[in-house]
Write a protein that holds these residues in place. Structure first.
Motif, PDB file in Angstrom:
ATOM      1  N   ALA A 139      40.872  46.080  37.504  1.00 27.09           N
ATOM      2  CA  ALA A 139      41.352  47.058  38.497  1.00 27.09           C
ATOM      3  C   ALA A 139      40.203  47.494  39.411  1.00 27.09           C
ATOM      4  N   PHE A 140      39.021  47.717  38.844  1.00 29.43           N
ATOM      5  CA  PHE A 140      37.854  48.113  39.630  1.00 29.43           C
ATOM      6  C   PHE A 140      37.471  47.025  40.628  1.00 29.43           C
ATOM      7  N   TYR A 141      37.380  45.776  40.174  1.00 27.31           N
ATOM      8  CA  TYR A 141      36.967  44.678  41.050  1.00 27.31           C
ATOM      9  C   TYR A 141      38.018  44.387  42.125  1.00 27.31           C
ATOM     10  N   THR A 142      39.277  44.521  41.781  1.00 27.94           N
ATOM     11  CA  THR A 142      40.340  44.312  42.764  1.00 27.94           C
ATOM     12  C   THR A 142      40.285  45.404  43.831  1.00 27.94           C
ATOM     13  N   LYS A 143      40.126  46.639  43.402  1.00 29.45           N
ATOM     14  CA  LYS A 143      40.020  47.756  44.353  1.00 29.45           C
ATOM     15  C   LYS A 143      38.797  47.597  45.257  1.00 29.45           C
ATOM     16  N   ALA A 144      37.738  46.968  44.712  1.00 26.40           N
ATOM     17  CA  ALA A 144      36.508  46.747  45.481  1.00 26.40           C
ATOM     18  C   ALA A 144      36.606  45.529  46.399  1.00 26.40           C
ATOM     19  N   GLY A 145      37.776  44.893  46.464  1.00 29.83           N
ATOM     20  CA  GLY A 145      37.982  43.785  47.395  1.00 29.83           C
ATOM     21  C   GLY A 145      37.721  42.403  46.837  1.00 29.83           C
ATOM     22  N   GLY A 146      37.495  42.292  45.532  1.00 30.68           N
ATOM     23  CA  GLY A 146      37.294  40.984  44.925  1.00 30.68           C
ATOM     24  C   GLY A 146      38.602  40.217  44.838  1.00 30.68           C
ATOM     25  N   HIS A 147      38.516  38.908  44.943  1.00 26.34           N
ATOM     26  CA  HIS A 147      39.690  38.042  44.854  1.00 26.34           C
ATOM     27  C   HIS A 147      39.520  37.076  43.700  1.00 26.34           C
ATOM     28  N   ALA A 148      40.563  36.947  42.881  1.00 27.26           N
ATOM     29  CA  ALA A 148      40.531  35.987  41.784  1.00 27.26           C
ATOM     30  C   ALA A 148      40.438  34.582  42.367  1.00 27.26           C
ATOM     31  N   LEU A 162      37.617  33.239  24.718  1.00 23.66           N
ATOM     32  CA  LEU A 162      38.510  34.202  25.369  1.00 23.66           C
ATOM     33  C   LEU A 162      38.734  33.762  26.810  1.00 23.66           C
ATOM     34  N   PRO A 163      39.907  34.078  27.367  1.00 24.63           N
ATOM     35  CA  PRO A 163      40.156  33.735  28.768  1.00 24.63           C
ATOM     36  C   PRO A 163      39.428  34.694  29.712  1.00 24.63           C
ATOM     37  N   GLU A 164      38.879  34.122  30.790  1.00 24.01           N
ATOM     38  CA  GLU A 164      38.203  34.931  31.796  1.00 24.01           C
ATOM     39  C   GLU A 164      38.703  34.548  33.178  1.00 24.01           C
ATOM     40  N   ILE A 165      38.484  35.462  34.102  1.00 25.78           N
ATOM     41  CA  ILE A 165      38.850  35.265  35.502  1.00 25.78           C
ATOM     42  C   ILE A 165      37.592  35.433  36.334  1.00 25.78           C
ATOM     43  N   GLU A 166      37.439  34.569  37.322  1.00 26.50           N
ATOM     44  CA  GLU A 166      36.330  34.684  38.273  1.00 26.50           C
ATOM     45  C   GLU A 166      36.831  35.451  39.489  1.00 26.50           C
ATOM     46  N   TYR A 167      36.073  36.451  39.905  1.00 30.78           N
ATOM     47  CA  TYR A 167      36.358  37.211  41.130  1.00 30.78           C
ATOM     48  C   TYR A 167      35.234  36.944  42.118  1.00 30.78           C
ATOM     49  N   THR A 168      35.596  36.789  43.394  1.00 30.31           N
ATOM     50  CA  THR A 168      34.621  36.450  44.427  1.00 30.31           C
ATOM     51  C   THR A 168      34.776  37.371  45.626  1.00 30.31           C
ATOM     52  N   TRP A 169      33.634  37.677  46.240  1.00 32.70           N
ATOM     53  CA  TRP A 169      33.551  38.390  47.510  1.00 32.70           C
ATOM     54  C   TRP A 169      32.826  37.484  48.489  1.00 32.70           C
ATOM     55  N   ASP A 170      33.447  37.162  49.620  1.00 35.52           N
ATOM     56  CA  ASP A 170      32.734  36.395  50.644  1.00 35.52           C
ATOM     57  C   ASP A 170      31.891  37.365  51.471  1.00 35.52           C
TER      58      ASP A 170
END
Length: 181
Positions: A139-148, A162-170
């Motif tokens: 929720a924090f990373y999504t609110k900060a504009g990160g995209h899966a 464990l499953p993980e998701i990568e979040y990226t900011w261009d």
């Protein structure tokens, strides 16, 4: 609160906060035998090794950069970034003292991390990996504009996955976040 560049003298405090953060955030996600067992020693060894060479050159042993958020002598949180061979910057760690979450420390550290990345590696994206079931962090990373941007399984040294998701900011998302905060 002050944010500064970390030094080798911060290794044990960072390792302790890192462990406390994992124990709070990953209870129920990771085996308790790992969180309450070898984790503290593993974190201490990793941070001592990571920061050991930072006095010999600009950046830490792996080329990374440690940011420390503190109030007086109290460590409130930290962020650690590692430039990758592919040009991207890995935000390998962003941890806040579990007693201090929700107070803006994470956002402040993220802003400083993005500013460091934009200054030292202009135009390069920043990414991180977060456990899929860590809803608060997502929720924090999504609110900060990160995209899966990717999903995968991560294997831990203790032998579990464990499953993980990568979040990226261009670069544009980094600029937008730092300008807004």
């Amino acid at each position: 609160m002050e944010v500064r560049t970390g030094t080798p003298q911060d290794a044990l405090l960072v390792a302790s906060l890192h462990t406390d953060s994992w124990q709070a955030a990953y209870a129920g996600l990771m085996p308790a035998s790992y969180l309450d067992g070898p984790l503290r020693d593993q974190q201490a060894d990793m941070w001592k090794s990571r920061l050991a060479s930072s006095t010999q050159r600009d950046g830490d042993a792996d080329g990374g950069h440690l940011l420390i958020a503190e109030h007086g002598i109290d460590l409130l949180g930290f962020a650690y970034l590692i430039p990758g061979h592919d040009g991207r910057i890995l935000l390998d760690n962003l941890h806040i003292d579990p007693a201090q979450t929700g107070g803006g420390i994470g956002g402040c550290l993220l802003r400083h991390a993005f500013a460091w990345a934009a200054t030292t590696h202009p135009g390069q994206p920043v990414y991180l990996e977060v456990l899929r079931d860590n809803a608060r962090a997502i929720a924090f990373y999504t609110k900060a504009g990160g995209h899966a941007t990717a999903a995968r399984m991560v294997r831990f040294p203790a032998g579990f996955e464990l499953p993980e998701i990568e979040y990226t900011w261009d670069a544009d998302a980094i600029s937008a976040y730092t300008a807004a905060h």
